[in-house]
Scaffold this active site. Sequence first.
Site, short mmCIF file in Angstrom:
data_model
loop_
_atom_site.label_atom_id
_atom_site.label_comp_id
_atom_site.label_asym_id
_atom_site.label_seq_id
_atom_site.Cartn_x
_atom_site.Cartn_y
_atom_site.Cartn_z
N SER A 145 0.88 -1.18 0.00
CA SER A 145 0.00 0.00 0.00
C SER A 145 0.91 1.22 0.00
CB SER A 145 -0.85 -0.01 1.27
OG SER A 145 -1.28 1.28 1.62
N TYR A 158 -1.94 -0.97 10.14
CA TYR A 158 -2.10 -1.23 8.70
C TYR A 158 -0.81 -0.92 7.96
CZ TYR A 158 -4.03 -0.88 3.96
OH TYR A 158 -4.27 -1.05 2.62
N1 LIG Z 1 -8.36 0.57 -2.12
C1 LIG Z 1 -7.18 1.16 -1.93
O1 LIG Z 1 -7.01 2.37 -2.19
C2 LIG Z 1 -6.03 0.37 -1.41
C3 LIG Z 1 -4.86 1.05 -1.09
C4 LIG Z 1 -3.77 0.32 -0.64
C5 LIG Z 1 -3.84 -1.07 -0.53
N2 LIG Z 1 -5.00 -1.70 -0.84
C6 LIG Z 1 -5.03 -3.15 -0.69
O2 LIG Z 1 -5.75 -3.76 -1.73
C7 LIG Z 1 -6.22 -5.03 -1.29
C8 LIG Z 1 -7.67 -5.19 -1.70
O3 LIG Z 1 -8.48 -4.33 -0.90
P1 LIG Z 1 -9.68 -3.46 -1.51
O4 LIG Z 1 -9.24 -2.05 -1.51
O5 LIG Z 1 -10.15 -4.06 -2.78
O6 LIG Z 1 -10.76 -3.61 -0.33
P2 LIG Z 1 -12.09 -4.50 -0.21
O7 LIG Z 1 -12.55 -4.34 1.20
O8 LIG Z 1 -13.05 -4.13 -1.27
O9 LIG Z 1 -11.59 -6.01 -0.44
C9 LIG Z 1 -10.89 -6.75 0.54
C10 LIG Z 1 -11.34 -8.19 0.51
O10 LIG Z 1 -10.54 -8.96 1.45
C11 LIG Z 1 -11.43 -9.87 2.08
N3 LIG Z 1 -10.88 -10.30 3.39
C12 LIG Z 1 -10.76 -9.55 4.51
N4 LIG Z 1 -10.30 -10.28 5.52
C13 LIG Z 1 -10.13 -11.55 5.03
C14 LIG Z 1 -9.67 -12.77 5.61
N5 LIG Z 1 -9.33 -12.86 6.91
N6 LIG Z 1 -9.60 -13.87 4.82
C15 LIG Z 1 -9.98 -13.80 3.52
N7 LIG Z 1 -10.43 -12.69 2.93
C16 LIG Z 1 -10.50 -11.57 3.68
C17 LIG Z 1 -12.72 -9.09 2.25
O11 LIG Z 1 -13.83 -9.95 2.53
C18 LIG Z 1 -12.81 -8.37 0.92
O12 LIG Z 1 -13.50 -9.17 -0.03
C19 LIG Z 1 -6.00 -5.06 0.24
O13 LIG Z 1 -4.86 -5.84 0.53
C20 LIG Z 1 -5.75 -3.61 0.57
O14 LIG Z 1 -4.97 -3.46 1.74
C21 LIG Z 1 -6.10 -1.02 -1.26
#
Ligand SMILES: NC(=O)c1ccc[n+]([C@@H]2O[C@H](COP(=O)([O-])OP(=O)(O)OC[C@H]3O[C@@H](n4cnc5c(N)ncnc54)[C@H](O)[C@@H]3O)[C@@H](O)[C@H]2O)c1
Length: 264
Positions: A145, A158
Site C-alpha cells: 500500500s 495497517y
Molecule cells: N483501495 C485502496 O485504495 C487500497 C490502497 C492500498 C492497498 N489496498 C489493498 O488492496 C487489497 C484489496 O483491498 P480493496 O481495496 O479491494 O478492499 P475490499 O474491502 O473491497 O476487499 C478486501 C477483501 O478482502 C477480504 N478479506 C478480509 N479479511 C479476510 C480474511 N481474513 N480472509 C480472507 N479474505 C479476507 C474481504 O472480505 C474483501 O472481499 C488489500 O490488501 C488492501 O490493503 C487497497
Amino acid sequence: MNRYEGRRVLITGGGSGIGQATVLRMLAEGGRVVAADVDETGLAATRKLAAEAGTDARLHTVQVDIADEASVREAVAAALAALGGGLDVLVNAAGILRSSHTHETSLEQFDKVIAVNLTGTFLMIREAVPALLRGDAPAVINFSSTSASFAHPYMAAYAASKGGIQSMTHALAAEYSKQGIRFTAVAPGSISSGMTDASGTSTQNAGPGLPQDADFSLFAKLAPALGHGFAGPDAVAGVVAMLGSVDGAFITGTEIRIDGGTHY
Ligand SMILES: NC(=O)c1ccc[n+]([C@@H]2O[C@H](COP(=O)([O-])OP(=O)(O)OC[C@H]3O[C@@H](n4cnc5c(N)ncnc54)[C@H](O)[C@@H]3O)[C@@H](O)[C@H]2O)c1
C-alpha cells in the site's frame, strides 16, 4: 489479450474491490481462477459478475480466513484440486483496514490487522509455494500500500502490515529466484473499494473509518495528481494481470505504486 490461457490462478480477497476485479480480468484473459475470500456474499457477487461476462465456467470459489492456519491449508488444497493439482499464479489481495488514534488502539485490533494482512499473506504463500515450484512461469503478487512508504496517520498497524509485506516480497524474491518463482507487490492508493469508500461488496471493510477528529493536515498528500479523483479497482487489476503474465517475466523483488500520483 489472452495471456492467461492455460494459466492456473488463486486470488484471495476475490469477493470485493481489487481482488474481485483481478479475478474478472484474469478470467477475461483466459485463465482458470479460484477466488478465495472469507465473505461468502462477496464470492457470490463475483460468481454473478463472471456469469454476466460468460467466464464463470473457469471460475471456482472457496471460502477462507487467511489469518487461520487450518483454513488456509484446507482452502489451498481445495483450490489445487479445482485447478487440476497445479498453480501458476498466486495473488494475495485480501486485507483489512482499521484506523484509530494509536494510544486508543487495543492490542486485539492491532494483532488482528497484522494477522490478516501480514501473517495471512505469509500463510498463503507457504501453502502455495510447493505447487508454484512445479508451476509454469510461477508468480506471486502481494498487496502492499502507499501507506508502507508514505505517512498515513491513524493507520499504524495497517502501515506496519503493508511495510512487512513489502519487505517480505523482496526477501522471497531472492530466496526463490533460482527456482523461478517471481515475487512482486503492488502499492495501491486512492482506489475505490470496500476499504476506501465502502463501494465494494466487502463485509470486512466499511471505508477507512478515520477518527471523527482526524486532522487531515497530517496527511502529506490526499488527492491523486491525475485529476479524476479515485480510480476504480480495474486500475490495479490490469497491473496485477501484467505482473502475473509473460509481460512481467523480467520483474521480481519490487513493487509498483498505483495511486494516480498521489505520492510522487
Ligand atoms: N483501495 C485502496 O485504495 C487500497 C490502497 C492500498 C492497498 N489496498 C489493498 O488492496 C487489497 C484489496 O483491498 P480493496 O481495496 O479491494 O478492499 P475490499 O474491502 O473491497 O476487499 C478486501 C477483501 O478482502 C477480504 N478479506 C478480509 N479479511 C479476510 C480474511 N481474513 N480472509 C480472507 N479474505 C479476507 C474481504 O472480505 C474483501 O472481499 C488489500 O490488501 C488492501 O490493503 C487497497
